[in-house]
Design a protein around this motif. Structure first.
Motif, PDB file in Angstrom:
ATOM      1  N   PRO A   1       4.071   3.288   6.432  1.00 49.83           N
ATOM      2  CA  PRO A   1       4.678   3.747   7.757  1.00 49.83           C
ATOM      3  C   PRO A   1       4.837   2.885   8.870  1.00 49.83           C
ATOM      4  N   LEU A   2       4.127   1.733   8.611  1.00 54.34           N
ATOM      5  CA  LEU A   2       4.322   0.505   9.598  1.00 54.34           C
ATOM      6  C   LEU A   2       5.351  -0.340   9.495  1.00 54.34           C
ATOM      7  N   ALA A   3       6.118  -0.255   8.056  1.00 56.06           N
ATOM      8  CA  ALA A   3       7.120  -1.455   7.839  1.00 56.06           C
ATOM      9  C   ALA A   3       8.395  -0.967   8.424  1.00 56.06           C
TER      10      ALA A   3
ATOM     11  N   VAL B   1      10.680   0.941  -3.517  1.00 57.06           N
ATOM     12  CA  VAL B   1      10.518   2.086  -4.104  1.00 57.06           C
ATOM     13  C   VAL B   1       9.820   3.015  -3.393  1.00 57.06           C
ATOM     14  N   ASN B   2       9.626   4.465  -3.848  1.00 60.18           N
ATOM     15  CA  ASN B   2       9.197   5.559  -3.050  1.00 60.18           C
ATOM     16  C   ASN B   2       7.479   5.988  -3.357  1.00 60.18           C
ATOM     17  N   GLU B   3       7.161   5.264  -4.386  1.00 60.39           N
ATOM     18  CA  GLU B   3       5.823   5.609  -4.813  1.00 60.39           C
ATOM     19  C   GLU B   3       5.153   4.586  -5.755  1.00 60.39           C
ATOM     20  N   GLY B   4       3.882   4.535  -6.008  1.00 56.78           N
ATOM     21  CA  GLY B   4       3.335   3.539  -7.046  1.00 56.78           C
ATOM     22  C   GLY B   4       2.812   2.391  -6.241  1.00 56.78           C
ATOM     23  N   GLY B   5       2.854   2.235  -5.164  1.00 57.10           N
ATOM     24  CA  GLY B   5       2.329   1.141  -4.322  1.00 57.10           C
ATOM     25  C   GLY B   5       0.715   0.980  -4.264  1.00 57.10           C
ATOM     26  N   ALA B   6       0.237  -0.064  -4.165  1.00 62.58           N
ATOM     27  CA  ALA B   6      -1.003  -0.313  -3.999  1.00 62.58           C
ATOM     28  C   ALA B   6      -1.548  -0.330  -2.366  1.00 62.58           C
ATOM     29  N   ALA B   7      -2.875  -0.557  -1.985  1.00 53.60           N
ATOM     30  CA  ALA B   7      -3.081  -0.549  -0.777  1.00 53.60           C
ATOM     31  C   ALA B   7      -2.483  -2.133  -0.033  1.00 53.60           C
ATOM     32  N   THR B   8      -2.153  -1.991   1.102  1.00 52.84           N
ATOM     33  CA  THR B   8      -1.609  -3.035   1.766  1.00 52.84           C
ATOM     34  C   THR B   8      -2.696  -4.227   1.923  1.00 52.84           C
ATOM     35  N   LEU B   9      -2.303  -5.410   2.054  1.00 57.60           N
ATOM     36  CA  LEU B   9      -3.348  -6.399   2.389  1.00 57.60           C
ATOM     37  C   LEU B   9      -4.353  -6.008   3.491  1.00 57.60           C
TER      38      LEU B   9
ATOM     39  N   ASP C   1       0.783  -5.765   6.847  1.00 55.72           N
ATOM     40  CA  ASP C   1       0.789  -4.022   7.153  1.00 55.72           C
ATOM     41  C   ASP C   1       1.556  -3.235   6.440  1.00 55.72           C
ATOM     42  N   GLY C   2       2.898  -3.823   6.039  1.00 58.09           N
ATOM     43  CA  GLY C   2       3.932  -2.808   5.521  1.00 58.09           C
ATOM     44  C   GLY C   2       4.125  -2.685   4.185  1.00 58.09           C
ATOM     45  N   VAL C   3       3.616  -3.779   3.519  1.00 55.94           N
ATOM     46  CA  VAL C   3       4.061  -4.038   1.838  1.00 55.94           C
ATOM     47  C   VAL C   3       2.881  -3.428   0.924  1.00 55.94           C
ATOM     48  N   ARG C   4       2.894  -2.292   0.085  1.00 54.20           N
ATOM     49  CA  ARG C   4       2.289  -1.753  -0.630  1.00 54.20           C
ATOM     50  C   ARG C   4       2.635  -2.255  -2.062  1.00 54.20           C
ATOM     51  N   LEU C   5       2.494  -3.280  -2.714  1.00 53.44           N
ATOM     52  CA  LEU C   5       2.842  -3.996  -3.720  1.00 53.44           C
ATOM     53  C   LEU C   5       2.826  -2.922  -5.091  1.00 53.44           C
ATOM     54  N   VAL C   6       4.123  -3.001  -5.700  1.00 53.57           N
ATOM     55  CA  VAL C   6       4.071  -2.349  -6.791  1.00 53.57           C
ATOM     56  C   VAL C   6       4.254  -3.206  -8.080  1.00 53.57           C
ATOM     57  N   ARG C   7       5.042  -4.385  -7.857  1.00 54.05           N
ATOM     58  CA  ARG C   7       5.116  -4.932  -9.094  1.00 54.05           C
ATOM     59  C   ARG C   7       5.623  -6.376  -8.531  1.00 54.05           C
ATOM     60  N   TYR C   8       4.941  -7.565  -9.087  1.00 50.13           N
ATOM     61  CA  TYR C   8       5.361  -8.985  -8.724  1.00 50.13           C
ATOM     62  C   TYR C   8       5.635 -10.015  -9.775  1.00 50.13           C
ATOM     63  N   ALA C   9       6.520 -10.723  -9.905  1.00 52.01           N
ATOM     64  CA  ALA C   9       6.970 -11.707 -10.628  1.00 52.01           C
ATOM     65  C   ALA C   9       7.467 -12.883  -9.721  1.00 52.01           C
ATOM     66  N   PRO C  10       7.630 -14.009 -10.018  1.00 52.03           N
ATOM     67  CA  PRO C  10       8.227 -15.094  -9.413  1.00 52.03           C
ATOM     68  C   PRO C  10       9.716 -14.937  -9.366  1.00 52.03           C
ATOM     69  N   GLY C  11      10.168 -14.812  -7.917  1.00 47.58           N
ATOM     70  CA  GLY C  11      11.493 -14.456  -7.947  1.00 47.58           C
ATOM     71  C   GLY C  11      11.875 -12.928  -7.526  1.00 47.58           C
ATOM     72  N   ARG C  12      10.861 -12.216  -7.935  1.00 46.47           N
ATOM     73  CA  ARG C  12      10.885 -10.453  -8.253  1.00 46.47           C
ATOM     74  C   ARG C  12       9.841  -9.805  -7.312  1.00 46.47           C
TER      75      ARG C  12
END
Length: 591
Positions: free
Chosen positions: A492-494, A519-527, A474-485
């Protein structure tokens, strides 16, 4: 001593059921088969030593026993007569038996004298001849109430009684009488008195009493008596007392607490038309006029049964207790209503009667029953619905209907609509369903770097941390992902400490450090947002399916409750299936 004391006491009033009790076989109504058999037996001197009379209440069982006792012992006005089916009623034995004072005709109520001791008195007395009569007659009423030991004690005497002894039993529960007793008796089944015969009897009694009562009132009494002459004469006695002058049907209906049958027919028509407001208003009006809600529902059930019967057998409408106008309405409704609707009405009324009997407020329960009945009245029957679905499924698909014709024709659409998703353009929906192969791999090698963020979510689900899983979805709008990062924008629910707690849990599970930044912007939709979007799209696509549209049109207010892909259905079935046992041990197999 006053004059009042010297005068004889006034004769007590005798109810009609006793006053007009049959005194001879000619007075018995509705039992022609039994009367004919007994007359032939008396004429041929083939009188059995034991009789058993069975039937519902008030059909003349005990009365017949007394008439047989009088016929056996009647000596005629001149004192020279023999056994006869037409007792004179004038000789001393006839008068004594009618008044219940004959020493040789003994009546016993088995309901109050059930034991072996009571039967022992009979066994000890049968050896002595009658004091003044030709036969010693034992009349045992409600014989089924005797105990098992009492029945067994009576068997020998009942099978071989002295020549001067006759037994006459009466019972309403013939199935409770042992077969060993039945086999020693001549059995007579007294049937219910037919309505036309009953109405004739009541009319003759009313005329003899100088009372005026309408045919409609007699019909109501006959219907309420249910074939019992005693019940009918008792109700007639009450109706004569209730009416001033001529007793009308309305007065009898009020006396019996019945609803107006014409108004009940109106209520029935409103229910079958699905007119809920009109039906509730009519029920309330009948209740205000004094009708019992339970009586109204019983009348509705009776009308449903009556219309169903005359739909199959129109001749059944020729009932003398049914007024001509009701008969006409019943035939019209029988021709218009399908049998499935009548059967459904009958089943729901039976359930409603049970609910009203148990409800703290009978009127509220009756109103809820009427609402249910009117709601289902206009629903199509299964055959009509299947034909409609088949015809719509066979029609050409509508333009833009991406799912037209993709659902199986034999799909099962019930209260929940399951629309199978077809085509490669729809990926399996992500959600709380575990991906088995990945979860197994993660469980076996938890320290392996997780190549995608979906693997991180699956790891959290595998570790059964449901609270963290809910927050991540509900609370993670992913911007970037790499293993370990992981870099994400919080929704608003986070919660504020989500990043720290997620880093700590992942490090403990994988054995490697995780850098998680916010970060404050650039996130995709939550799961959760992606899952909702996919589900909404699937629902919108399912609504274009002709079969789904036909079901929703046939059942107003129906909604799609769940959508399952064929793959998900197969996976669920495999998960619920019992594992196969390959090498089951057989204890009978030779080693």
């Amino acid at each position: 001593m006053t004059e009042a004391a010297n005068s004889a006491p006034a004769q007590a009033y005798q109810v009609l059921a006793r006053k007009y009790r049959p005194e001879t076989f000619a007075d018995l109504v509705g039992q022609e088969a039994m009367v004919r058999t007994l007359k032939n037996a008396f004429a041929a001197d083939r009188i059995a030593h034991a009789f058993i009379m069975t039937g519902i209440r008030g059909t003349g069982k005990t009365t017949t026993a007394r008439i047989i006792a009088k016929g056996l012992n009647c000596v005629g006005p001149d004192g020279t007569g023999g056994p006869t089916t037409e007792p004179c009623g004038q000789c001393e034995p006839c008068r004594a038996i009618a008044e219940g004072r004959h020493v040789d005709v003994m009546e016993m109520d088995a309901a109050s004298r059930t034991g072996v001791g009571d039967i022992r008195e009979i066994i000890d007395s049968v050896h002595y001849r009658a004091a003044s009569a030709r036969f010693k007659v034992y009349i045992i009423d409600e014989v089924h109430m005797l105990s098992t030991a009492a029945f067994n004690a009576l068997l020998k005497t009942l099978e071989e009684p002295p020549a001067h002894v006759k037994f006459i039993f009466a019972t309403t529960e013939i199935r409770k009488v042992p077969v060993t007793v039945l086999s020693r008796c001549q059995r007579f089944d007294l049937k219910r008195i037919e309505p036309e015969v009953m109405m004739g009897l009541l009319s003759r009694i009313a005329k003899a009493e100088g009372a005026q009562i309408t045919e409609g009132a007699l019909a109501l009494i006959t219907r309420a008596a249910e074939g019992s002459a005693r019940d009918a004469t008792s109700l007639l006695d009450q109706a004569i007392s209730n009416g001033a002058g001529e007793t009308s049907a309305d007065q009898v209906r009020a006396m019996l607490g019945l609803a107006d049958r014409g108004r009940v027919l109106d209520l029935f028509e409103m229910i079958m038309r699905g007119a809920a407001p009109e039906a509730l208003a009519e029920l309330a009006a009948q209740y205000a006029d004094g009708a019992d809600p339970m009586a109204v529902l019983r009348d509705l059930a009776e009308i449903t049964h009556w219309i169903s019967v005359i739909k199959i057998t129109p001749a059944a409408a020729e009932d003398p207790t049914t007024p001509p106008e009701e008969r006409t309405r019943g035939l019209e409704m029988a021709a218009a209503l399908p049998m499935r609707a009548l059967s459904r009405m009958w089943q729901m009324l039976l359930k409603a009667i049970e609910e009203v009997a148990l409800a703290p407020n009978a009127m509220m329960a009756a109103e809820m029953a009427v609402i249910r009945l009117t709601h289902v009245a206009d629903l199509p029957d299964p055959e009509t619905l299947v034909k409609k679905l088949q015809s719509q499924a066979a029609s050409p698909p509508s333009p833009g209907g991406g799912m037209a014709g993709c659902a199986p024709a034999g799909g099962n659409y019930g209260g929940t609509v399951h629309a199978p998703m077809m085509g490669a353009s729809h990926a399996p929906m992500r959600g709380p369903t575990m991906m088995g192969d990945q979860a197994t791999a993660l469980a076996q090698a938890p320290a392996t770097p997780l190549p995608t963020f979906q693997h991180v979510v699956d790891l959290i689900r595998d570790k059964r941390d449901m609270l963290l899983l809910k927050e991540v979805e509900d609370g993670v709008r992913l911007v970037r992902y790499a293993p370990g990062r992981i870099e994400f924008q919080p929704s608003p629910l986070a919660r504020p400490d989500l990043a720290a707690r997620l880093s700590q849990r992942l490090q403990g599970w994988t054995g490697m450090r995780w850098g998680i930044s916010v970060v404050n912007e650039g996130g995709a939709a939550t799961l959760a947002e992606e899952r909702d979007a996919e589900e909404n799209a699937a629902r919108a696509e399912a609504l274009t399916n002709p079969l789904v549209q036909a079901v929703i049109a046939a059942f107003p207010g129906a909604k799609i409750a769940d959508i399952r892909t064929p793959e998900a259905m197969v996976a669920a079935a495999q998960a619920e299936a019992l594992p196969e046992v390959e090498d089951e041990w057989d204890p009978f197999e030779d080693s």
